[in-house]
Scaffold this motif. Structure first.
Motif, PDB file in Angstrom:
ATOM      1  N   GLU A   1       0.817  -1.227   0.000  1.00 39.97           N
ATOM      2  CA  GLU A   1       0.000   0.000   0.000  1.00 39.97           C
ATOM      3  C   GLU A   1       0.842   1.265   0.000  1.00 39.97           C
ATOM      4  O   GLU A   1       0.411   2.308  -0.488  1.00 39.97           O
ATOM      5  CB  GLU A   1      -0.931   0.013   1.219  1.00 39.97           C
ATOM      6  CG  GLU A   1      -2.072  -0.988   1.154  1.00 39.97           C
ATOM      7  CD  GLU A   1      -1.642  -2.371   1.600  1.00 39.97           C
ATOM      8  OE1 GLU A   1      -2.444  -3.306   1.456  1.00 39.97           O
ATOM      9  OE2 GLU A   1      -0.503  -2.503   2.097  1.00 39.97           O
ATOM     10  N   LEU A   2       2.065   1.196   0.556  1.00 40.67           N
ATOM     11  CA  LEU A   2       2.915   2.394   0.589  1.00 40.67           C
ATOM     12  C   LEU A   2       3.488   2.740  -0.775  1.00 40.67           C
ATOM     13  O   LEU A   2       3.994   3.838  -0.980  1.00 40.67           O
ATOM     14  CB  LEU A   2       4.058   2.200   1.583  1.00 40.67           C
ATOM     15  CG  LEU A   2       3.692   2.144   3.062  1.00 40.67           C
ATOM     16  CD1 LEU A   2       4.942   2.186   3.924  1.00 40.67           C
ATOM     17  CD2 LEU A   2       2.776   3.300   3.448  1.00 40.67           C
TER      18      LEU A   2
ATOM     19  N   GLN B   1      11.240   5.692   4.512  1.00 39.02           N
ATOM     20  CA  GLN B   1      10.942   4.903   3.310  1.00 39.02           C
ATOM     21  C   GLN B   1       9.758   5.498   2.550  1.00 39.02           C
ATOM     22  O   GLN B   1       9.773   5.574   1.315  1.00 39.02           O
ATOM     23  CB  GLN B   1      10.652   3.455   3.699  1.00 39.02           C
ATOM     24  CG  GLN B   1      11.864   2.688   4.194  1.00 39.02           C
ATOM     25  CD  GLN B   1      11.503   1.290   4.650  1.00 39.02           C
ATOM     26  OE1 GLN B   1      10.502   1.084   5.336  1.00 39.02           O
ATOM     27  NE2 GLN B   1      12.314   0.312   4.293  1.00 39.02           N
ATOM     28  N   ALA B   2       8.735   5.905   3.298  1.00 41.23           N
ATOM     29  CA  ALA B   2       7.558   6.483   2.647  1.00 41.23           C
ATOM     30  C   ALA B   2       7.901   7.811   1.977  1.00 41.23           C
ATOM     31  O   ALA B   2       7.486   8.079   0.841  1.00 41.23           O
ATOM     32  CB  ALA B   2       6.446   6.677   3.676  1.00 41.23           C
ATOM     33  N   THR B   3       8.664   8.644   2.673  1.00 39.10           N
ATOM     34  CA  THR B   3       9.056   9.944   2.110  1.00 39.10           C
ATOM     35  C   THR B   3       9.895   9.758   0.854  1.00 39.10           C
ATOM     36  O   THR B   3       9.732  10.491  -0.134  1.00 39.10           O
ATOM     37  CB  THR B   3       9.830  10.758   3.152  1.00 39.10           C
ATOM     38  OG1 THR B   3       9.003  10.945   4.317  1.00 39.10           O
ATOM     39  CG2 THR B   3      10.229  12.123   2.598  1.00 39.10           C
ATOM     40  N   ALA B   4      10.778   8.779   0.882  1.00 40.27           N
ATOM     41  CA  ALA B   4      11.623   8.518  -0.289  1.00 40.27           C
ATOM     42  C   ALA B   4      10.811   8.100  -1.496  1.00 40.27           C
ATOM     43  O   ALA B   4      11.243   8.285  -2.646  1.00 40.27           O
ATOM     44  CB  ALA B   4      12.657   7.447   0.051  1.00 40.27           C
TER      45      ALA B   4
ATOM     46  N   PHE C   1      11.318   2.222  14.576  1.00 41.31           N
ATOM     47  CA  PHE C   1      10.343   1.693  13.621  1.00 41.31           C
ATOM     48  C   PHE C   1       9.691   2.831  12.841  1.00 41.31           C
ATOM     49  O   PHE C   1       9.614   2.799  11.603  1.00 41.31           O
ATOM     50  CB  PHE C   1       9.294   0.873  14.377  1.00 41.31           C
ATOM     51  CG  PHE C   1       7.991   0.666  13.654  1.00 41.31           C
ATOM     52  CD1 PHE C   1       7.885  -0.246  12.621  1.00 41.31           C
ATOM     53  CD2 PHE C   1       6.856   1.390  14.025  1.00 41.31           C
ATOM     54  CE1 PHE C   1       6.675  -0.447  11.959  1.00 41.31           C
ATOM     55  CE2 PHE C   1       5.653   1.193  13.375  1.00 41.31           C
ATOM     56  CZ  PHE C   1       5.563   0.277  12.333  1.00 41.31           C
ATOM     57  N   MET C   2       9.228   3.850  13.551  1.00 49.53           N
ATOM     58  CA  MET C   2       8.518   4.945  12.888  1.00 49.53           C
ATOM     59  C   MET C   2       9.458   5.759  12.006  1.00 49.53           C
ATOM     60  O   MET C   2       9.072   6.194  10.912  1.00 49.53           O
ATOM     61  CB  MET C   2       7.841   5.822  13.927  1.00 49.53           C
ATOM     62  CG  MET C   2       6.753   5.100  14.696  1.00 49.53           C
ATOM     63  SD  MET C   2       5.772   6.212  15.710  1.00 49.53           S
ATOM     64  CE  MET C   2       7.054   6.880  16.771  1.00 49.53           C
ATOM     65  N   THR C   3      10.678   5.983  12.464  1.00 47.79           N
ATOM     66  CA  THR C   3      11.644   6.731  11.663  1.00 47.79           C
ATOM     67  C   THR C   3      11.944   6.010  10.366  1.00 47.79           C
ATOM     68  O   THR C   3      11.966   6.610   9.286  1.00 47.79           O
ATOM     69  CB  THR C   3      12.942   6.946  12.460  1.00 47.79           C
ATOM     70  OG1 THR C   3      12.658   7.724  13.626  1.00 47.79           O
ATOM     71  CG2 THR C   3      13.980   7.664  11.615  1.00 47.79           C
ATOM     72  N   GLN C   4      12.157   4.701  10.455  1.00 47.29           N
ATOM     73  CA  GLN C   4      12.480   3.932   9.263  1.00 47.29           C
ATOM     74  C   GLN C   4      11.339   3.935   8.251  1.00 47.29           C
ATOM     75  O   GLN C   4      11.548   4.186   7.057  1.00 47.29           O
ATOM     76  CB  GLN C   4      12.832   2.495   9.641  1.00 47.29           C
ATOM     77  CG  GLN C   4      13.195   1.643   8.427  1.00 47.29           C
ATOM     78  CD  GLN C   4      13.506   0.214   8.813  1.00 47.29           C
ATOM     79  OE1 GLN C   4      13.202  -0.216   9.919  1.00 47.29           O
ATOM     80  NE2 GLN C   4      14.101  -0.542   7.903  1.00 47.29           N
TER      81      GLN C   4
END
Length: 321
Positions: free
Chosen positions: A180-181, A205-208, A198-201
């Motif tokens: 979904e991402l 990844q989503a921002t990238a 976890f949230m940072t990773q």
């Protein structure tokens, strides 16, 4: 002054191998205040021990509040007390619900939880199902038997579904990115809750992949580590309304120094997670160390400092107190 409510521990239930779910009812038998998914309450467990826990379950139910607490080997007292000492029938004081992690209007919602981070996201899933908003919940735990709310999350949903992933079976969030991402839509929002790493990773990844930061929402249940390993230096805090100045040494927090000098500071978690002590800064550069504010809020024109954990990069910091 915060409103305090008196509640009774109505039941304690095992939720997976390491979690306890606690039901709280008002001692006067009345309905409890309304809340929305993402809200948390302060729980006064014993003298001087106050912890913040996310409300979970169905937010439309006001007959009781439900919280869920994992046993933490590095507990500062709260987790240990709940698991070892809390009993049904015990009377506790709690705060009214506060929400620093609300659901935003969206066409679709992706929920990603790790460990006990499931508590606010389970409530969100229930609310999204009720309102008819499409959603998917990805829940990461170490191994089978660790899941909280397994029966509730395994039921069929009309508007979404839940996937549970086990790192012991090769589906760690470090190397597993939900499909979904990969599909980005302007009206899709992502909610993350779990350890800061976890949230940072996932956020990175989503921002990238093109996700906008305003569509990514996070809530930590443990404090973030300082972003810099530099040795802290002392600085001065000036109270704007009175001109009073206080010296904050490298081994002190702003909040504790202010309290020692007779300045009233609203404190709760003392970990930069609840937002109770956020105070506007009118002059100076903040070294932000809280997990309450978003990156956009920390770099905005009007800035707030968490007095319990953040520090100053400048020699003097003027706060609106």
């Amino acid at each position: 002054m915060k409103t305090e409510l008196k509640v009774i521990v109505d039941g304690i239930y095992r939720q997976g191998r390491h979690n306890l779910s606690v039901n709280l009812v008002a001692d006067n038998g009345q309905p409890l205040p309304e809340w929305q998914p993402g809200a948390h309450i302060d729980v006064h467990l014993r003298d001087g021990l106050i912890r913040q826990y996310s409300l979970t379950g169905q937010s439309r139910v006001r007959s009781h509040y439900q919280i869920c607490i994992a046993r933490d080997r590095q507990s500062r007292g709260g987790s240990r007390y709940v698991h070892d000492s809390l009993r049904p029938g015990q009377v506790l004081n709690i705060s009214a619900p506060r929400n620093l992690f609300p659901l935003q209007p969206a066409g679709k919602v992706i929920l990603m939880a790790a460990g006990i981070g499931i508590t606010p996201l389970y409530a969100m899933a229930e609310a999204l199902e009720l309102s008819g908003v499409p959603f998917v919940l990805h829940y990461y735990v170490k191994q089978r038997g660790d899941e909280a709310f397994l029966a509730q999350l395994s039921k069929p949903f009309a508007h979404g579904f839940c996937e549970i992933w086990y790192s012991s079976e090769g589906h760690s969030p470090r190397d597993h990115l939900p499909a979904e991402l990969l599909t980005i839509a302007e009206d899709t929002h992502l909610y993350l809750c779990g350890p800061q790493e976890f949230m940072t990773q996932v956020s990175q990844q989503a921002t990238a992949r093109g996700w906008r930061s305003e569509n990514i929402h996070t809530e930590a249940f443990k404090p973030a580590l300082p972003t810099s390993m530099a040795i802290d230096e002392g600085f001065t805090v000036t109270i704007a309304r009175t001109g009073q100045q206080c010296i904050v040494s490298p081994d002190q927090t702003i909040a504790r120094v202010l309290l020692e000098n007779g300045v009233d500071v609203p404190l709760s978690c003392e970990m930069g997670m609840c937002g109770a002590c956020l105070t506007r800064v009118t002059e100076g550069e903040i070294d932000h160390r809280d997990t309450v504010q978003s990156d956009a809020e920390k770099s905005g024109a009007e800035q707030y400092i968490a007095l319990c954990c953040s520090r100053s990069k400048s020699a003097n910091l003027v706060i609106d107190l």
